[in-house]
Each structure stands twice: as structure tokens, then as C-alpha cells.
Design an enzyme around this catalytic site. Structure first.
Site, PDB file in Angstrom:
ATOM      1  N   GLY A  16      21.076  42.189  12.068  1.00  0.00           N
ATOM      2  CA  GLY A  16      19.716  42.053  11.546  1.00  0.00           C
ATOM      3  C   GLY A  16      19.573  42.712  10.190  1.00  0.00           C
ATOM      4  CB  ALA A  27      24.401  53.210  -3.602  1.00  0.00           C
ATOM      5  CB  ALA A  28      28.719  50.748  -1.676  1.00  0.00           C
ATOM      6  NE  ARG A  77      21.855  38.668  15.549  1.00  0.00           N
ATOM      7  CZ  ARG A  77      21.656  39.970  15.360  1.00  0.00           C
ATOM      8  NH1 ARG A  77      22.690  40.796  15.441  1.00  0.00           N
ATOM      9  NH2 ARG A  77      20.458  40.444  15.099  1.00  0.00           N
ATOM     10  CG  ASP A 108      24.153  48.553  18.482  1.00  0.00           C
ATOM     11  OD1 ASP A 108      23.919  47.497  17.854  1.00  0.00           O
ATOM     12  OD2 ASP A 108      23.695  48.787  19.611  1.00  0.00           O
ATOM     13  CB  SER A 110      27.292  45.695  12.009  1.00  0.00           C
ATOM     14  OG  SER A 110      26.313  44.684  12.116  1.00  0.00           O
ATOM     15  CB  THR A 131      19.515  49.074  12.458  1.00  0.00           C
ATOM     16  OG1 THR A 131      18.598  48.704  13.502  1.00  0.00           O
ATOM     17  CG2 THR A 131      19.964  50.506  12.697  1.00  0.00           C
ATOM     18  CG  ASP A 133      15.826  48.345  16.304  1.00  0.00           C
ATOM     19  OD1 ASP A 133      14.657  48.018  16.037  1.00  0.00           O
ATOM     20  OD2 ASP A 133      16.671  47.543  16.743  1.00  0.00           O
ATOM     21  CG  ASP A 135      19.312  51.428  17.615  1.00  0.00           C
ATOM     22  OD1 ASP A 135      19.708  51.423  16.448  1.00  0.00           O
ATOM     23  OD2 ASP A 135      19.383  50.432  18.361  1.00  0.00           O
ATOM     24  NE  ARG A 168     -12.501  40.138  18.866  1.00  0.00           N
ATOM     25  CZ  ARG A 168     -12.608  39.268  17.872  1.00  0.00           C
ATOM     26  NH1 ARG A 168     -12.017  39.526  16.718  1.00  0.00           N
ATOM     27  NH2 ARG A 168     -13.289  38.153  18.018  1.00  0.00           N
ATOM     28  NE  ARG A 177      17.972  44.049  22.382  1.00  0.00           N
ATOM     29  CZ  ARG A 177      18.449  43.962  21.142  1.00  0.00           C
ATOM     30  NH1 ARG A 177      17.773  43.312  20.222  1.00  0.00           N
ATOM     31  NH2 ARG A 177      19.601  44.532  20.806  1.00  0.00           N
ATOM     32  CE  LYS A 219     -11.733  58.856  21.169  1.00  0.00           C
ATOM     33  NZ  LYS A 219     -11.547  59.844  20.079  1.00  0.00           N
ATOM     34  CB  SER A 221     -11.324  50.108  17.417  1.00  0.00           C
ATOM     35  OG  SER A 221     -10.726  51.205  16.749  1.00  0.00           O
ATOM     36  CD  GLU A 228      11.542  43.354  19.731  1.00  0.00           C
ATOM     37  OE1 GLU A 228      11.018  42.241  19.632  1.00  0.00           O
ATOM     38  OE2 GLU A 228      12.532  43.699  19.061  1.00  0.00           O
ATOM     39  NE  ARG A 261      15.308  42.348  12.215  1.00  0.00           N
ATOM     40  CZ  ARG A 261      16.177  41.577  12.830  1.00  0.00           C
ATOM     41  NH1 ARG A 261      16.573  40.446  12.269  1.00  0.00           N
ATOM     42  NH2 ARG A 261      16.649  41.921  14.003  1.00  0.00           N
TER      43      ARG A 261
END
Length: 328
Positions: A16, A27-28, A77, A108, A110, A131, A133, A135, A168, A177, A219, A221, A228, A261
Site C-alpha cells: 500500500g 533521500a535515498a 502486489r 510488513d 514488503s 505504511t 498503519d 504497525d 446526528r 485492519r 452533548k 454531537s 476497519e 492514503r
């Protein structure tokens, strides 16, 4: 471990996309030029490596990419790279270009690919945590995480305007995920009524009671952030369950999805990506192979890839405690 004389480095982005990947590539590549190395772009990740979509990079390739989201090297992928035949083809293509080492930017999956490739063919690699995430162990923040949180908060702020205008209840689903880092940060930053993450299962009854207490406190709202793939279900599933308990609520569901993203990376992500891009090249030159470069307490660290991808980075309990206090 034999220290190889590295002269040509291939750079790829895989999995992703994440804001800041272009800054890491830049940079690399600039670091490689600084040290007199030849730098090659491997387009479309491991799939491009198999298809020999590999091109030598020059300064023009990395002009005006720092501020751009996504990745100009593209990403994909690759099921074929999961096979020994696919990896053999990829290795032969690298050798045809004389590429000695790799900088792999991704999550992870990759980085696991880079580790496996090193084990089989001895191609030195340094991974960069790209990533949204957040994680991966071995770094306080992954490239793209800060931007994704800012994007989510900006969207939630706009949702709150209509939530307040109509009294609402909104359920907003964010990415993550298997990890609740975006949900927690976005939830605290947007004054959410509740935050549901994959690491914890929140009974619908508990959520309903919390919403009732907020109604009594007048409150204006209520916004519930849902990561997800969480144990409690999707935002729509949870909203449907809550509706049965609170039929008088006007409930809406918004899924932010891939919006998180995209976009120009924040200053934090640009700085993080830039530091790690340089660290990747310097690490390879110093013989640091099969590792991921990261920042912990603003200090550069190299973590073995196998530890970075299976370290089960845990959400901060203090963040959860603060979120709970602020949502009452």
C-alpha cells in the site's frame, strides 16, 4: 558476514502507498549520489523486479517529488514473487543491471519479501517503514502515519459540522485492519465520543450506555471512530446494532477509506522519510543488512526485519486512558 562493496542500489516501493514514500525515495537517491553510487528505480515493486522494469535514476527523476503523495516508482502486489521461480527471475534481473543492494520501502509484507530475498540470494537490503498503519516495531512512527492521522482528523472535523447541525450520531470508519493507531490518534484529535480498535472488543451495550450518558450531558454531537476490521465489527455493523438500542438517534456512517492514503505528506513525515532514506544508504555501506531503519525517541535504530514485522507493536495504554477520560 562479509561486507560487500556496494556500488549500485535499487530502490522500490511495495504494498500500500503511503504519504512520504516519495520523500524517502528522494533521500535515498540523493544520499547515493552523495556517496558516488549509482541508483536504480525498480518500478511497481517486486512485480517490476520480476518484469525487469528497472531504470537508472538521475537528479531529474527526484525533482519536485518531496511534496507529492503516493510513489512515483508506483507500487503493486506480486503473487509471483511469493514463488521461488519468481524470486529467481527477480534476482537475475537485478544481476543484469549489476545492482548490489536494495532499499525497500513498505509495510510488513514488503519487508518480509526483502528478508526472504536476502536469505535466498544474499542481496543486502535495508527496509524503510512505509505504511500508514504504524504497525511495525523498531520505530515510533512509520512513514505516512502522521499524514493519515491529519487527513482523518480534517475529515472528521468537517463531519462534526453536519453532526452538530442535525444532532446526528456518526460512525466514522478509518483504516487500520489489524492496528488501532490511526483510530486512537484521530479519535483523541477530533474529540470522538468513543474509539473502537482491533486490539479491544467493545460490547455494543457498553457503547450504548456511553452514548446515553453523553445525551444526558447534552452533548450536541457524537462521533464514534471505528478501525476497519475490528473485533466489534465494521462501522456499518456497529451502527445497525446501536440503532436497535437507540432508535431515536439519527445515525449516519462514513467510511474514509483510501482518502487517508493520499495527499501531500506533513512536515513530520517529510522529515522522517528524509532521515530514514539517508540512513538506509548509509546502513548498507556500513554492512547493516536485512534490517529496518527507524527512529525511536528521535534516535536512529536498525532493527532486524524479522523482529520489526512480527514484533506485535502494541497501542499505548496511556493513549487509551486519555481517550477514555476526554470522551466522558
Amino acid at each position: 558476514m562479509e561486507l560487500k562493496s556496494i556500488k549500485k542500489i535499487g530502490v522500490l516501493t511495495s504494498g500500500g502507498d503511503a504519504p512520504g514514500m516519495n520523500a524517502a525515495i528522494r533521500a535515498a537517491v540523493r544520499a547515493g549520489f552523495y556517496y558516488g553510487l549509482e541508483m536504480y528505480g525498480i518500478y511497481r515493486g517486486y512485480e517490476g523486479m520480476i518484469q525487469n522494469d528497472i531504470k537508472k535514476l538521475d537528479s531529474k527523476n527526484i525533482t519536485h517529488v518531496l511534496e507529492r503523495g503516493g510513489t512515483f516508482l508506483k507500487s503493486a502486489r506480486s503473487d509471483e514473487f511469493r514463488t521461488k521461480e519468481g524470486r529467481k527471475k527477480a534476482y537475475e534481473n537485478l544481476k543484469s543491471h549489476g545492482i548490489d543492494a536494495l532499499v525497500v520501502i513498505g509495510g510488513d509484507g514488503s519487508l518480509t519479501g526483502a528478508h526472504l530475498f536476502y536469505q535466498e540470494y544474499g542481496i543486502p537490503a535495508v527496509g524503510l517503514p512505509g505504511t500508514i498503519d504504524n504497525d511495525l516495531s523498531g520505530t515510533d512512527s512509520t512513514i505516512g502515519f502522521d499524514t493519515a492521522c491529519n487527513t482523518a482528523i480534517e475529515a472528521i472535523d468537517k463531519i462534526r459540522d453536519t453532526a452538530t447541525s442535525h444532532d446526528r450520531l456518526f460512525f466514522v470508519e478509518v483504516m487500520g485492519r489489524d492496528a488501532g493507531f490511526i483510530a486512537i490518534n484521530a479519535g483523541i484529535g477530533s474529540a470522538a465520543a468513543s474509539i473502537l480498535i482491533p486490539e479491544r472488543k467493545t460490547p455494543v451495550e457498553a457503547l450504548v450506555e456511553k452514548l446515553k450518558s453523553r445525551t444526558k450531558a447534552r452533548k450536541t454531537s457524537n462521533i464514534v471512530i471505528v478501525a476497519e476490521g475490528g473485533k466489534s465489527g465494521s462501522a456499518q455493523e456497529i451502527a445497525d446494532k446501536v440503532k436497535k438500542h437507540l432508535p431515536y438517534y439519527d445515525i449516519k456512517v462514513t467510511i474514509l477509506g483510501h482518502l487517508q492514503r493520499g495527499g501531500s505528506p506533513t512536515s513530520f513525515d517529510r522529515l522522517l522519510a528524509s532521515k530514514l532514506g539517508v540512513a538506509a544508504v548509509e546502513g548498507l555501506m556500513q554492512g547493516k543488512y536485512d534490517v529496518m531503519a527507524g527512529l525511536i525517541n528521535n534516535k536512529l535504530v536498525y532493527t532486524p526485519i524479522v523482529k520489526a514485522v512480527v514484533g506485535d507493536k502494541e497501542v499505548d495504554e496511556e493513549d487509551l486512558r486519555v481517550a477514555n477520560i476526554l470522551s466522558t
